[in-house]
Motif scaffolding. Structure first.
Motif, PDB file in Angstrom:
ATOM      1  N   PRO A 178     -18.361 -36.396 -44.533  1.00  0.00           N
ATOM      2  CA  PRO A 178     -18.043 -35.691 -43.289  1.00  0.00           C
ATOM      3  C   PRO A 178     -18.650 -34.297 -43.267  1.00  0.00           C
ATOM      4  O   PRO A 178     -18.671 -33.593 -44.284  1.00  0.00           O
ATOM      5  N   THR A 179     -19.148 -33.921 -42.117  1.00  0.00           N
ATOM      6  CA  THR A 179     -19.684 -32.572 -41.929  1.00  0.00           C
ATOM      7  C   THR A 179     -18.562 -31.557 -42.013  1.00  0.00           C
ATOM      8  O   THR A 179     -17.483 -31.760 -41.460  1.00  0.00           O
ATOM      9  N   ARG A 180     -18.810 -30.475 -42.689  1.00  0.00           N
ATOM     10  CA  ARG A 180     -17.842 -29.389 -42.775  1.00  0.00           C
ATOM     11  C   ARG A 180     -18.473 -28.095 -42.263  1.00  0.00           C
ATOM     12  O   ARG A 180     -19.587 -27.745 -42.636  1.00  0.00           O
ATOM     13  N   ARG A 181     -17.713 -27.403 -41.421  1.00  0.00           N
ATOM     14  CA  ARG A 181     -18.206 -26.158 -40.832  1.00  0.00           C
ATOM     15  C   ARG A 181     -17.238 -25.004 -40.988  1.00  0.00           C
ATOM     16  O   ARG A 181     -17.593 -23.856 -40.729  1.00  0.00           O
ATOM     17  N   LEU A 182     -16.006 -25.324 -41.411  1.00  0.00           N
ATOM     18  CA  LEU A 182     -14.956 -24.314 -41.496  1.00  0.00           C
ATOM     19  C   LEU A 182     -14.227 -24.406 -42.832  1.00  0.00           C
ATOM     20  O   LEU A 182     -14.149 -25.474 -43.430  1.00  0.00           O
ATOM     21  N   PRO A 183     -13.646 -23.293 -43.303  1.00  0.00           N
ATOM     22  CA  PRO A 183     -12.789 -23.378 -44.490  1.00  0.00           C
ATOM     23  C   PRO A 183     -11.555 -24.229 -44.199  1.00  0.00           C
ATOM     24  O   PRO A 183     -11.191 -24.450 -43.036  1.00  0.00           O
ATOM     25  N   ARG A 184     -10.892 -24.688 -45.254  1.00  0.00           N
ATOM     26  CA  ARG A 184      -9.669 -25.467 -45.076  1.00  0.00           C
ATOM     27  C   ARG A 184      -8.620 -24.665 -44.315  1.00  0.00           C
ATOM     28  O   ARG A 184      -7.948 -25.178 -43.416  1.00  0.00           O
ATOM     29  N   ASP A 185      -8.476 -23.391 -44.666  1.00  0.00           N
ATOM     30  CA  ASP A 185      -7.511 -22.520 -43.990  1.00  0.00           C
ATOM     31  C   ASP A 185      -8.279 -21.443 -43.234  1.00  0.00           C
ATOM     32  O   ASP A 185      -8.922 -20.591 -43.842  1.00  0.00           O
ATOM     33  N   ILE A 186      -8.230 -21.510 -41.923  1.00  0.00           N
ATOM     34  CA  ILE A 186      -8.976 -20.551 -41.095  1.00  0.00           C
ATOM     35  C   ILE A 186      -8.093 -19.398 -40.640  1.00  0.00           C
ATOM     36  O   ILE A 186      -8.548 -18.534 -39.879  1.00  0.00           O
ATOM     37  N   GLY A 187      -6.828 -19.381 -41.079  1.00  0.00           N
ATOM     38  CA  GLY A 187      -5.944 -18.287 -40.722  1.00  0.00           C
ATOM     39  C   GLY A 187      -5.270 -18.455 -39.374  1.00  0.00           C
ATOM     40  O   GLY A 187      -4.509 -17.578 -38.960  1.00  0.00           O
ATOM     41  N   ILE A 188      -5.539 -19.561 -38.693  1.00  0.00           N
ATOM     42  CA  ILE A 188      -4.931 -19.852 -37.397  1.00  0.00           C
ATOM     43  C   ILE A 188      -4.388 -21.275 -37.459  1.00  0.00           C
ATOM     44  O   ILE A 188      -5.100 -22.181 -37.884  1.00  0.00           O
ATOM     45  N   GLY A 189      -3.150 -21.472 -37.036  1.00  0.00           N
ATOM     46  CA  GLY A 189      -2.601 -22.815 -37.023  1.00  0.00           C
ATOM     47  C   GLY A 189      -2.403 -23.366 -38.427  1.00  0.00           C
ATOM     48  O   GLY A 189      -2.487 -22.655 -39.438  1.00  0.00           O
ATOM     49  N   GLU A 190      -2.155 -24.658 -38.503  1.00  0.00           N
ATOM     50  CA  GLU A 190      -1.928 -25.314 -39.787  1.00  0.00           C
ATOM     51  C   GLU A 190      -3.252 -25.506 -40.522  1.00  0.00           C
ATOM     52  O   GLU A 190      -4.249 -25.900 -39.922  1.00  0.00           O
ATOM     53  N   PRO A 191      -3.297 -25.226 -41.831  1.00  0.00           N
ATOM     54  CA  PRO A 191      -4.546 -25.469 -42.584  1.00  0.00           C
ATOM     55  C   PRO A 191      -4.976 -26.931 -42.485  1.00  0.00           C
ATOM     56  O   PRO A 191      -4.148 -27.829 -42.306  1.00  0.00           O
ATOM     57  N   GLY A 192      -6.277 -27.166 -42.618  1.00  0.00           N
ATOM     58  CA  GLY A 192      -6.806 -28.525 -42.586  1.00  0.00           C
ATOM     59  C   GLY A 192      -7.226 -29.008 -41.214  1.00  0.00           C
ATOM     60  O   GLY A 192      -7.293 -30.222 -40.988  1.00  0.00           O
ATOM     61  N   LEU A 193      -7.574 -28.085 -40.320  1.00  0.00           N
ATOM     62  CA  LEU A 193      -7.948 -28.468 -38.952  1.00  0.00           C
ATOM     63  C   LEU A 193      -9.108 -29.453 -38.941  1.00  0.00           C
ATOM     64  O   LEU A 193      -9.053 -30.495 -38.273  1.00  0.00           O
ATOM     65  N   GLU A 194     -10.163 -29.159 -39.680  1.00  0.00           N
ATOM     66  CA  GLU A 194     -11.349 -30.008 -39.591  1.00  0.00           C
ATOM     67  C   GLU A 194     -11.096 -31.389 -40.187  1.00  0.00           C
ATOM     68  O   GLU A 194     -11.630 -32.394 -39.703  1.00  0.00           O
ATOM     69  N   ALA A 195     -10.237 -31.472 -41.208  1.00  0.00           N
ATOM     70  CA  ALA A 195      -9.883 -32.778 -41.763  1.00  0.00           C
ATOM     71  C   ALA A 195      -9.123 -33.606 -40.728  1.00  0.00           C
ATOM     72  O   ALA A 195      -9.331 -34.826 -40.610  1.00  0.00           O
ATOM     73  N   LEU A 243     -26.124 -25.210 -45.366  1.00  0.00           N
ATOM     74  CA  LEU A 243     -26.399 -23.928 -44.715  1.00  0.00           C
ATOM     75  C   LEU A 243     -25.151 -23.070 -44.882  1.00  0.00           C
ATOM     76  O   LEU A 243     -24.170 -23.210 -44.141  1.00  0.00           O
ATOM     77  N   PRO A 244     -25.137 -22.201 -45.890  1.00  0.00           N
ATOM     78  CA  PRO A 244     -23.926 -21.418 -46.161  1.00  0.00           C
ATOM     79  C   PRO A 244     -23.726 -20.299 -45.141  1.00  0.00           C
ATOM     80  O   PRO A 244     -24.645 -19.904 -44.415  1.00  0.00           O
ATOM     81  N   ARG A 293     -16.749 -15.492 -36.381  1.00  0.00           N
ATOM     82  CA  ARG A 293     -16.258 -15.664 -37.741  1.00  0.00           C
ATOM     83  C   ARG A 293     -17.401 -15.569 -38.759  1.00  0.00           C
ATOM     84  O   ARG A 293     -18.445 -16.205 -38.576  1.00  0.00           O
ATOM     85  N   PRO A 294     -17.201 -14.847 -39.856  1.00  0.00           N
ATOM     86  CA  PRO A 294     -18.255 -14.777 -40.884  1.00  0.00           C
ATOM     87  C   PRO A 294     -18.269 -15.982 -41.818  1.00  0.00           C
ATOM     88  O   PRO A 294     -19.191 -16.110 -42.629  1.00  0.00           O
ATOM     89  N   ASP A 295     -17.237 -16.866 -41.726  1.00  0.00           N
ATOM     90  CA  ASP A 295     -17.128 -17.962 -42.691  1.00  0.00           C
ATOM     91  C   ASP A 295     -17.603 -19.307 -42.145  1.00  0.00           C
ATOM     92  O   ASP A 295     -17.464 -20.330 -42.809  1.00  0.00           O
ATOM     93  N   VAL A 296     -18.201 -19.337 -40.952  1.00  0.00           N
ATOM     94  CA  VAL A 296     -18.716 -20.593 -40.396  1.00  0.00           C
ATOM     95  C   VAL A 296     -19.959 -21.011 -41.185  1.00  0.00           C
ATOM     96  O   VAL A 296     -20.851 -20.197 -41.453  1.00  0.00           O
ATOM     97  N   HIS A 297     -20.014 -22.288 -41.566  1.00  0.00           N
ATOM     98  CA  HIS A 297     -21.116 -22.807 -42.355  1.00  0.00           C
ATOM     99  C   HIS A 297     -21.449 -24.210 -41.869  1.00  0.00           C
ATOM    100  O   HIS A 297     -20.843 -24.706 -40.916  1.00  0.00           O
ATOM    101  N   LEU A 298     -22.413 -24.854 -42.521  1.00  0.00           N
ATOM    102  CA  LEU A 298     -22.793 -26.213 -42.140  1.00  0.00           C
ATOM    103  C   LEU A 298     -23.146 -26.968 -43.418  1.00  0.00           C
ATOM    104  O   LEU A 298     -24.127 -26.646 -44.093  1.00  0.00           O
TER     105      LEU A 298
END
Length: 310
Positions: A178-195, A243-244, A293-298
């Motif tokens: 799966p493509t990942r673009r965000l950290p597990r915990d983005i500081g908003i809402g419940e962690p694990g949004l992208e999962a 792409l970090p 956000r500075p933590d967006v990646h690909l």
């Protein structure tokens, strides 16, 4: 049928690439497609994945069993980014971009012309499996995330095998990570949004598969399926897109566009809380959003399975 090459796994990213069977009306964001909007998104994503796809093509070209490639079929070519890349890696080959969407084939023609490849490049509007007999023979068939848009995948692989010249190869791009673009915990809402987006996308993917004409469930053991249709498995490799953070402007723009598309398509499969978080993430005025956000990646992995006709 169109793969719209660029996405890897049928994960949270995949809904951005509605297959060509889907264009129509009725207000569903997945089926009511504006190709003037989606076409550039697909092209940009494929360009971002250029390095792993070129690595995959050069792996194929360098195999001891590699045939002399005179004709390539790119099945589900979308806007032709990978088709043109294959034309560059196999400089003596005619490359045929095969897709069911005229607007995407027009983009493929334009790209080939810009790159000076028009003399060895053509497009073919075709809907599979009905149009298998129009494709012609090939030394290499590249099926980039397109096989899973055909109801009977085993029969489709047998169709590919029947088009290969002796020594020819099917390169099947399926699976990966799966493509990942965000950290597990983005500081908003419940962690694990992208999962959770990935889980919703998997549900939607299974629904899509079940509604395809002639849909049959198939264990996704691609080497075994190659063997079943008379091809010799030639190996499997995965190729990394990494792409970090911090992302370049074009890569960030693509992440914003693709997540916007996913937000539309996943709809009620997402919880109200996750939908609200995504609304914030997509708001260009929100300092916690994707635009800032500075933590967006690909990060993604594309997996290629090879089968050869003796």
């Amino acid at each position: 049928m169109s793969s719209h090459a660029g996405h890897g796994h049928h994960d949270a990213h995949a809904p951005a690439h509605a297959h060509a069977h889907a264009h129509g009306s009725g207000g569903d964001p997945a089926t009511d497609i504006d190709w003037d909007v989606l076409g550039p998104l697909l092209e940009q994503e494929a360009e971002l994945n250029g390095v792993p796809y070129e690595e995959a093509a050069r792996w194929i070209a360098g195999l001891p069993t590699a045939p002399k490639v005179r004709r390539v079929l790119d099945i589900g070519s979308g806007p032709g980014v990978v088709s043109c890349l294959l034309a560059e890696v196999f400089p003596e080959a005619e490359v045929v971009a095969v897709d069911a969407t005229p607007a995407l084939l027009d983009r493929a023609k334009d790209r080939a012309r810009r790159l000076g490849l028009s003399d060895r490049f053509r497009t073919l509007e075709a809907e599979l499996p009905a149009d298998f007999d129009r494709l012609g023979e090939a030394d290499l068939i590249w099926a980039g995330n397109s096989l899973h848009h055909l109801g009977d995948q085993r029969a489709a692989l047998a169709g590919f095998a029947g088009l290969l010249r002796p020594g020819g190869t099917v390169a099947l791009v399926e699976g990966g990570l799966p493509t990942r673009r965000l950290p597990r915990d983005i500081g908003i809402g419940e962690p694990g949004l992208e999962a959770r987006m990935g889980a919703a996308s998997a549900t939607r993917f299974e629904r899509m598969r079940s509604e395809l004409p002639g849909a049959k469930r198939e264990t996704e053991d691609w080497a075994a399926l190659f063997t079943a249709v008379g091809l010799v498995p030639q190996g499997t490799r995965s190729f990394l897109l990494d792409l970090p953070a911090p992302l370049s402007g074009p890569a960030r723009d693509h992440v914003v566009a693709s997540i916007t598309r996913e937000r539309e398509i996943l709809g009620d499969l997402l919880s109200a809380e996750d939908s609200a978080v995504l609304d914030r993430m997509l708001d260009p005025r929100d300092p916690e959003g994707l635009h800032h956000r500075p933590d967006v990646h690909l990060l993604a992995a594309r997996t290629v399975h090879l089968g050869r006709r003796d």
